[in-house]
Design a protein around this motif. Structure first.
Motif, PDB file in Angstrom:
ATOM      1  N   THR A  10       0.761  -1.164  -0.094  1.00  0.00           N
ATOM      2  CA  THR A  10      -0.022   0.085  -0.057  1.00  0.00           C
ATOM      3  C   THR A  10       0.740   1.337   0.125  1.00  0.00           C
ATOM      4  N   GLY A 275      -0.772  -2.143   4.785  1.00  0.00           N
ATOM      5  CA  GLY A 275      -1.990  -2.053   4.053  1.00  0.00           C
ATOM      6  C   GLY A 275      -2.728  -3.127   3.534  1.00  0.00           C
ATOM      7  N   THR A 276      -1.743  -4.186   3.364  1.00  0.00           N
ATOM      8  CA  THR A 276      -2.188  -5.485   2.901  1.00  0.00           C
ATOM      9  C   THR A 276      -2.265  -6.586   3.927  1.00  0.00           C
ATOM     10  N   GLY A 317      -5.913  -1.835   3.790  1.00  0.00           N
ATOM     11  CA  GLY A 317      -6.852  -1.881   2.491  1.00  0.00           C
ATOM     12  C   GLY A 317      -7.562  -3.362   2.541  1.00  0.00           C
ATOM     13  N   TYR A 336      -2.339  -0.734  -2.494  1.00  0.00           N
ATOM     14  CA  TYR A 336      -1.925   0.790  -2.847  1.00  0.00           C
ATOM     15  C   TYR A 336      -3.154   1.639  -3.505  1.00  0.00           C
TER      16      TYR A 336
END
Length: 528
Positions: A10, A275-276, A317, A336
C-alpha cells in the motif's frame, strides 16, 4: 548518511538517517511502477533534510512485494519442477501439501529423476543426466521459462544440482533456474517448496529490481544500494533478482528491528500492520526470534532462514464483506489503491480503514461516506479486526506471561483496544515508518549450515571451524570485521546417524563497511 526505504503493498516509506539521528521521513502511496513511488519518497526526504544525492553513502530497500504475491496468489509463473532423489522420496511428490489454488497456478510440470547424496555427502544414486535432458526438452515445448531443481541432501553436496542446471540451459531457451541448495536448509520437502516459490517469482523479481535501479538512477544517486533479506541482513540487487524468495518477511524483520530501535524495548511482540498484511513477530534482545521449525508462507511450508513471523491477511486496505449475517475481514486487499477505492476516499469498496473511521477512532478521508454503515456491521468488523490480532499474539507467545505489544506500520490505527495476553501497547515515534528505519540500520550477515562428525574432528574444532567460516563469509560480503559478532548458534545432534553427526547452524553479522562494496562480486559466483 543513508536512506532506508520500505516498499509495501500500500505505502512506500522512506527515512534519511545521519548516524543514529532521523533527519526526515515520509510515507507515500505505492505506485503500480514501484520505481515511481521510490523516486517520490526519496526526493521528499532529501528535500526535507536539505541533503543532496552526492551526500548519500548507501541506500537500503526492503519490500513485501514477493510475500504479498503469495498471500494474494498474484503474478506467479508456471514452474518446471525437477526433484533429483529417486529411488527415494517417491511416496511424497512435490506440491503435496500446497493449497489447491496456488498449486494450480504453479502447475503440475513435475519430473522425478534418479540421483542424490546421503547426509554426509556420499553418493546415494548417480544422476540420470538423460532424464534431465528429456525433462528439459519437454518443459521447453510447454514454453516453461523457470525451473526449480531440488536434489537429495544438496545442502551438503550441490554437484548434482549444478550439473542439472547446466543441462537445462543447454536444452531450454531463456530459462531461469532456481537451485535449492542456495535457498533452503536440510529437509528436502520444505527446501523444495521454497525453491518452487522462488522460481515462480522470476519475472516479478526482474521487474521489481529494474524499477529500484531506475528510480535511483533518475535521482542521480550513485551510492550502492542493497535489498533487505529475511534474516535482517542485506544482499545485492543482482542477487535478489535471482533469489526473490530470500526477501520473504524482510518487511516485518525490518519493522521489528525498527520497533526495537525506536521504542528501546528489547523483548516484546511486534505487530506490523500494513495496507495488505499484518506480520507478527517476537523480539528477543532487540532481534527477531528466528524460526526453529518450518515456516508457513501463504499456506506453504518452507525451511529457509526466516524470522519467526506470522503473516496474516489483515491491513488498512483489507476488504470487509458481509455474507449471511457474518462479517469477514481480508485476506484480499485493495493494497496501494486504498486512496482511490476506499469509501472514505470516494471509492466504492468497504475496507478495514473505512471501518476504523466509521467506528470513530481513526481520522482520514471523508467521514460522511461511511455514515450510512449499519452499527451492527461496524461492531462486527471491529471485533473481527481485533480478533485477528489477538489470535496472532496468542500464537506467537511461548508462555502465558503478558508481554509488551509494539504496534508499527501505517495500519496500526486499526487497533483501539487492549489485546489479551499483552501487558501494554506501545506506538513509538516514527512507528509508521519503522520498517524503513529497520532497513536503514540493517547489517551485513552470513550463515553456515553444515553437518559435522564429532567423532572424527571433535566438537571444539568443528565449532571453531564453523564460526570462522561464518565470520569470513560476512567479511567477504562487506561487513566491518571489527563489528562482527556471532549472533546465533544452533547445534542439533542427528539421531540414528553414525559418526556422532551434528548439524551446526551458525550466523554472524556486523555493520556495513562503507569502505568496501564487495557484495556484487561475492554474489556473482553464487551457487557454491
Amino acid at each position: 548518511m543513508r536512506i532506508g526505504v520500505d516498499v509495501g503493498g500500500t505505502n512506500t516509506d522512506a527515512v534519511l538517517i545521519d548516524g543514529e539521528k532521523v533527519l526526515s521521513w515520509c510515507k507515500m502511496p505505492t505506485t503500480p511502477d514501484v520505481g515511481d513511488g521510490i523516486t517520490t519518497a526519496i526526493t521528499k526526504v532529501m528535500t526535507d533534510a536539505g541533503v543532496s544525492s552526492t551526500e548519500i553513502q548507501c541506500v537500503m530497500i526492503g519490500t513485501t512485494h514477493f510475500t504479498n504475491a503469495f498471500v494474494e496468489r498474484k503474478n506467479l509463473l508456471p514452474v518446471g519442477i525437477i526433484r533429483i532423489a529417486l529411488p527415494a522420496a517417491r511416496a511424497l511428490p512435490p506440491l503435496l501439501d500446497w493449497p489447491e489454488d496456488i498449486a494450480n497456478k504453479v502447475g503440475d510440470n513435475i519430473h522425478l529423476i534418479r540421483g542424490g547424496y546421503q547426509y554426509d555427502g556420499r553418493l546415494n544414486e548417480a544422476l540420470d543426466e538423460e532424464a534431465i535432458a528429456a525433462a528439459a526438452i519437454t518443459l521447453n515445448k510447454k514454453k516453461i521459462h523457470t525451473v526449480a531443481v531440488t536434489s537429495l541432501f544438496s545442502s551438503v553436496n550441490n554437484d548434482m544440482e549444478l550439473r542439472a542446471a547446466e543441462i537445462l540451459k543447454e536444452h531450454m531457451t531463456d530459462v531461469s533456474v532456481s537451485l535449492s541448495h542456495t535457498i533452503g536448509r536440510i529437509g528436502i520437502l520444505e527446501r523444495e517448496n521454497a525453491t518452487i516459490m522462488n522460481a515462480s517469482l522470476a519475472d516479478m523479481a526482474g521487474s521489481v529490481v529494474k524499477s529500484f535501479r531506475q528510480a535511483l538512477k533518475n535521482l542521480n544517486i550513485t551510492a550502492p544500494f542493497y535489498v533487505s533479506q529475511n534474516d535482517g541482513t542485506l544482499m545485492s540487487a543482482d542477487f535478489v533478482a535471482k533469489y526473490p524468495v530470500l526477501t520473504f518477511a524482510s518487511g516485518p524483520t525490518n519493522s521489528m528491528r525498527g520497533a526495537a530501535y525506536l521504542s528501546g524495548v528489547k523483548d516484546a511482540i511486534v505487530a506490523d500492520i500494513g495496507g495488505t498484511t499484518t506480520d507478527i513477530g517476537m523480539l528477543v534482545n532487540g532481534y527477531p526470534r528466528e524460526s526453529s521449525v518450518t515456516v508457513d508462507i501463504g499456506g506453504i511450508r518452507t525451511n529457509f532462514r526466516m524470522p519467526d513471523v506470522l503473516a496474516l491477511g489483515l491491513g488498512g486496505g483489507s476488504l470487509v464483506r458481509q455474507e449471511a449475517g457474518k462479517v469477514t475481514v481480508g485476506p484480499q486487499s485493495v493494497g496501494y489503491r486504498l486512496s482511490e477505492e476506499g469509501l472514505v476516499f470516494n471509492g466504492s469498496t468497504l475496507t478495514s480503514s473505512d471501518i476504523a473511521v466509521a467506528a470513530g477512532y481513526a481520522e482520514m478521508g471523508d467521514i460522511s461516506k461511511v455514515s450510512a454503515l449499519e452499527t451492527g456491521l461496524i461492531a462486527q468488523a471491529v471485533d473481527a479486526i481485533h480478533a485477528i490480532i489477538s489470535e496472532g499474539v496468542d500464537r506467537m507467545k511461548t508462555s502465558s506471561e503478558p508481554v509488551p505489544l509494539i504496534l508499527v506500520g501505517g495500519g496500526s490505527i486499526l487497533i483501539n483496544r487492549d489485546i489479551s495476553g499483552t501487558s501494554k501497547t506501545l506506538i513509538p515515534d516514527h512507528a509508521s515508518v519503522a520498517n524503513a528505519i529497520g532497513a536503514a540500520i540493517a547489517q551485513i550477515g552470513a550463515e553456515i549450515d553444515k553437518v559435522f562428525s564429532y567423532d572424527e574432528v571433535g566438537r571444539e574444532i568443528a565449532m571453531e571451524s564453523a564460526k570462522r567460516e561464518a565470520i569470513e563469509k560476512a567479511i567477504a560480503a562487506g561487513a566491518d570485521e571489527e563489528t562482527i559478532k556471532i549472533i546465533d548458534i544452533e547445534e542439533v545432534p542427528l539421531a540414528y546417524v553414525p559418526g556422532g553427526a551434528v548439524r551446526l547452524r551458525i550466523k554472524a553479522a556486523g555493520q556495513l563497511s562503507f569502505a568496501q562494496n564487495t557484495l556484487t562480486e561475492i554474489f556473482k559466483g553464487k551457487g557454491e
